[in-house]
Write a protein that holds these residues in place. Sequence first.
Motif, PDB file in Angstrom:
ATOM      1  N   THR A 179       0.823  -1.206   0.000  1.00 27.23           N
ATOM      2  CA  THR A 179       0.000   0.000   0.000  1.00 27.23           C
ATOM      3  C   THR A 179       0.861   1.261   0.000  1.00 27.23           C
ATOM      4  N   ALA A 180       0.273   2.296  -0.581  1.00 31.01           N
ATOM      5  CA  ALA A 180       0.921   3.622  -0.577  1.00 31.01           C
ATOM      6  C   ALA A 180      -0.170   4.659  -0.343  1.00 31.01           C
ATOM      7  N   ALA A 181       0.239   5.839   0.040  1.00 25.53           N
ATOM      8  CA  ALA A 181      -0.728   6.933   0.194  1.00 25.53           C
ATOM      9  C   ALA A 181      -1.167   7.384  -1.194  1.00 25.53           C
ATOM     10  N   TYR A 182      -2.460   7.644  -1.340  1.00 26.11           N
ATOM     11  CA  TYR A 182      -2.994   8.153  -2.618  1.00 26.11           C
ATOM     12  C   TYR A 182      -2.291   9.474  -2.932  1.00 26.11           C
ATOM     13  N   ASN A 183      -2.006   9.672  -4.203  1.00 30.12           N
ATOM     14  CA  ASN A 183      -1.346  10.901  -4.670  1.00 30.12           C
ATOM     15  C   ASN A 183       0.133  10.970  -4.333  1.00 30.12           C
ATOM     16  N   ASP A 184       0.701   9.882  -3.783  1.00 28.98           N
ATOM     17  CA  ASP A 184       2.141   9.898  -3.461  1.00 28.98           C
ATOM     18  C   ASP A 184       2.898   9.043  -4.472  1.00 28.98           C
ATOM     19  N   LEU A 185       3.302   9.653  -5.560  1.00 29.41           N
ATOM     20  CA  LEU A 185       3.958   8.910  -6.648  1.00 29.41           C
ATOM     21  C   LEU A 185       5.334   8.405  -6.222  1.00 29.41           C
ATOM     22  N   ILE A 202      -1.281  -2.448 -10.328  1.00 28.30           N
ATOM     23  CA  ILE A 202      -1.621  -1.309  -9.464  1.00 28.30           C
ATOM     24  C   ILE A 202      -3.109  -1.076  -9.682  1.00 28.30           C
ATOM     25  N   ILE A 203      -3.874  -1.103  -8.602  1.00 32.44           N
ATOM     26  CA  ILE A 203      -5.301  -0.830  -8.700  1.00 32.44           C
ATOM     27  C   ILE A 203      -5.608   0.460  -7.969  1.00 32.44           C
ATOM     28  N   VAL A 204      -6.352   1.349  -8.638  1.00 25.06           N
ATOM     29  CA  VAL A 204      -6.567   2.687  -8.077  1.00 25.06           C
ATOM     30  C   VAL A 204      -7.974   3.180  -8.423  1.00 25.06           C
ATOM     31  N   GLU A 205      -8.590   3.882  -7.481  1.00 27.00           N
ATOM     32  CA  GLU A 205      -9.815   4.625  -7.803  1.00 27.00           C
ATOM     33  C   GLU A 205      -9.369   5.925  -8.477  1.00 27.00           C
ATOM     34  N   PRO A 206      -9.610   6.145  -9.746  1.00 29.94           N
ATOM     35  CA  PRO A 206      -9.067   7.329 -10.424  1.00 29.94           C
ATOM     36  C   PRO A 206      -9.485   8.631  -9.733  1.00 29.94           C
ATOM     37  N   VAL A 207     -10.733   8.700  -9.291  1.00 33.23           N
ATOM     38  CA  VAL A 207     -11.155   9.741  -8.351  1.00 33.23           C
ATOM     39  C   VAL A 207     -11.637   8.955  -7.143  1.00 33.23           C
ATOM     40  N   ALA A 208     -10.967   9.156  -6.015  1.00 36.64           N
ATOM     41  CA  ALA A 208     -11.306   8.348  -4.837  1.00 36.64           C
ATOM     42  C   ALA A 208     -12.673   8.767  -4.294  1.00 36.64           C
ATOM     43  N   GLY A 209     -13.455   7.776  -3.898  1.00 39.45           N
ATOM     44  CA  GLY A 209     -14.791   8.078  -3.373  1.00 39.45           C
ATOM     45  C   GLY A 209     -15.059   7.388  -2.055  1.00 39.45           C
ATOM     46  N   PRO A 216      -7.375  13.116  -7.906  1.00 34.08           N
ATOM     47  CA  PRO A 216      -5.968  12.815  -8.180  1.00 34.08           C
ATOM     48  C   PRO A 216      -5.203  14.120  -8.374  1.00 34.08           C
ATOM     49  N   ARG A 217      -4.018  14.213  -7.824  1.00 36.58           N
ATOM     50  CA  ARG A 217      -3.178  15.389  -8.069  1.00 36.58           C
ATOM     51  C   ARG A 217      -2.793  15.399  -9.546  1.00 36.58           C
ATOM     52  N   PRO A 218      -2.650  16.558 -10.166  1.00 41.27           N
ATOM     53  CA  PRO A 218      -2.195  16.600 -11.565  1.00 41.27           C
ATOM     54  C   PRO A 218      -0.908  15.803 -11.724  1.00 41.27           C
ATOM     55  N   GLY A 219      -0.914  14.873 -12.681  1.00 42.61           N
ATOM     56  CA  GLY A 219       0.288  14.080 -12.948  1.00 42.61           C
ATOM     57  C   GLY A 219       0.341  12.761 -12.206  1.00 42.61           C
ATOM     58  N   PHE A 220      -0.510  12.600 -11.204  1.00 41.27           N
ATOM     59  CA  PHE A 220      -0.426  11.363 -10.396  1.00 41.27           C
ATOM     60  C   PHE A 220      -0.808  10.135 -11.232  1.00 41.27           C
ATOM     61  N   LEU A 221      -1.972  10.162 -11.828  1.00 37.95           N
ATOM     62  CA  LEU A 221      -2.411   9.002 -12.627  1.00 37.95           C
ATOM     63  C   LEU A 221      -1.487   8.798 -13.826  1.00 37.95           C
ATOM     64  N   GLU A 222      -1.058   9.900 -14.431  1.00 36.69           N
ATOM     65  CA  GLU A 222      -0.120   9.790 -15.560  1.00 36.69           C
ATOM     66  C   GLU A 222       1.189   9.143 -15.091  1.00 36.69           C
TER      67      GLU A 222
END
Length: 428
Positions: A179-185, A202-209, A216-222
Amino acid sequence: MYEKSQQLFERAQQSIPGGVNSPVRAFRSVGGTPIFMQKAEGAYLYDVDGRRYIDYIASWGPMILGHAWQPVVKAIQEYAIYSTSYGAPTLLEVEMAELIISMAPNVDLIRMVSSGTEACMSAIRLARGYTGRNKIIKFEGHYHGHADPFLVKAGSGVATFNIQTVPGVTPGVAQDTLTAAYNDLEAVKKITAAHQGEIAAIIVEPVAGNMGCILPRPGFLEGLRSICDLEGIVLILDEVMTGFRLAPGGAQERLGIRADLLTYGKVIGGGMPVGAFGGRKEIMQHIAPLGNVYQAGTLSGNPIAMIAGYTLLKELKQNPSIYTELEEKTLYLRDGLDKVLGAWGQPYQINQMGSMISVHFSEHPVTDFASASAANNARFKTFFHSLLKRGVYLPPSAFESWFLNNALQKEDLDATIHAVKESLEELV
Ligand code: KE4
């Protein structure tokens, strides 16, 4: 005030664990008695005590056009007379799959299942079977259903009840979930460097709900996309919440990010039990009976669930202005909340994208699970009940996104903003 709900809750606890069939419904984190609903129509819920509520849960996402949307109701009634299940292939399943593929980017093949959990657990198994690797990365506060690999630092009810380790999830399973913190690339880069060649997905909620709504912070998903390309890791976007809600093509379309596998649920079933997973043919062709990654389901592709989902998705595809209307309504609500909360003078944050929104009583931006947890969630508890008694029904947890439905009208939004204004004097 909630007499019949209280009586029913007493009775329900004699035969159902905690009196509910899903923990988040139990009001455990906000206290009080869960409200038993009698019926719902459009933007409104009606409880067993005859009270009406403006609904901001939308059944946790599915009811995007409001409750009892007539075309879905009529479709279910029409098809139920031909049997409710065959256990054999039907034309409906083919039409549903073709419709989803026409809406969702990067989906060559799609398999229907009966819940978001099933979709996510199947996608993980597929990624492991395809790569021959064991480990996965998920993010703290993200919730991908209740399959064992996901119940590590999960969101939604697991966060609401502050369950650190879920009994029954064996160390053998948990050790393969990193596990990692969301938005922590940077954290993700460190994990992949330490586990070269071991990470399947890697499994991620693209916008966490599932910790409120967190963007997502700009650039995080990219950044995740680049890491997956570099390391041969399968990127799974869990679009159970965002799929068909943020845009016809979900978060992939809205955010311009390409996934290898997608998971869907909620809106896809129009309120009936439906989930799905799909993606690139090169990966999906490993799923049985084409390949050896086994996955199955007695009621997968159930005809009544298919016609409900198909009817709703077709409407969303043919009338994309629905998304504009939903966004306008959500922005109107957001602006109104900003005005009354701003005048109140206490710290708060509003996170929002599309028709997903949440309010956090925090002086700092809420960008991950730690900051969501650090908010004044005791204040949320009072906020929830102050609004409930004024006929506004929010998700009963600070760790959930609100969902707007398109049956909401301006007067409902104004009534909500007014109820919030009135409730602020009561907040601890
Ligand atoms: P289901 O198995 O509940 O259909 O879907 C699991 C799931 C997977 N992925 C995401 C992003 C989800 O949000 C969910 C389920 N969401 C919760 C609400 N936060 C469902 C409500 C409940 O547990 O009762």
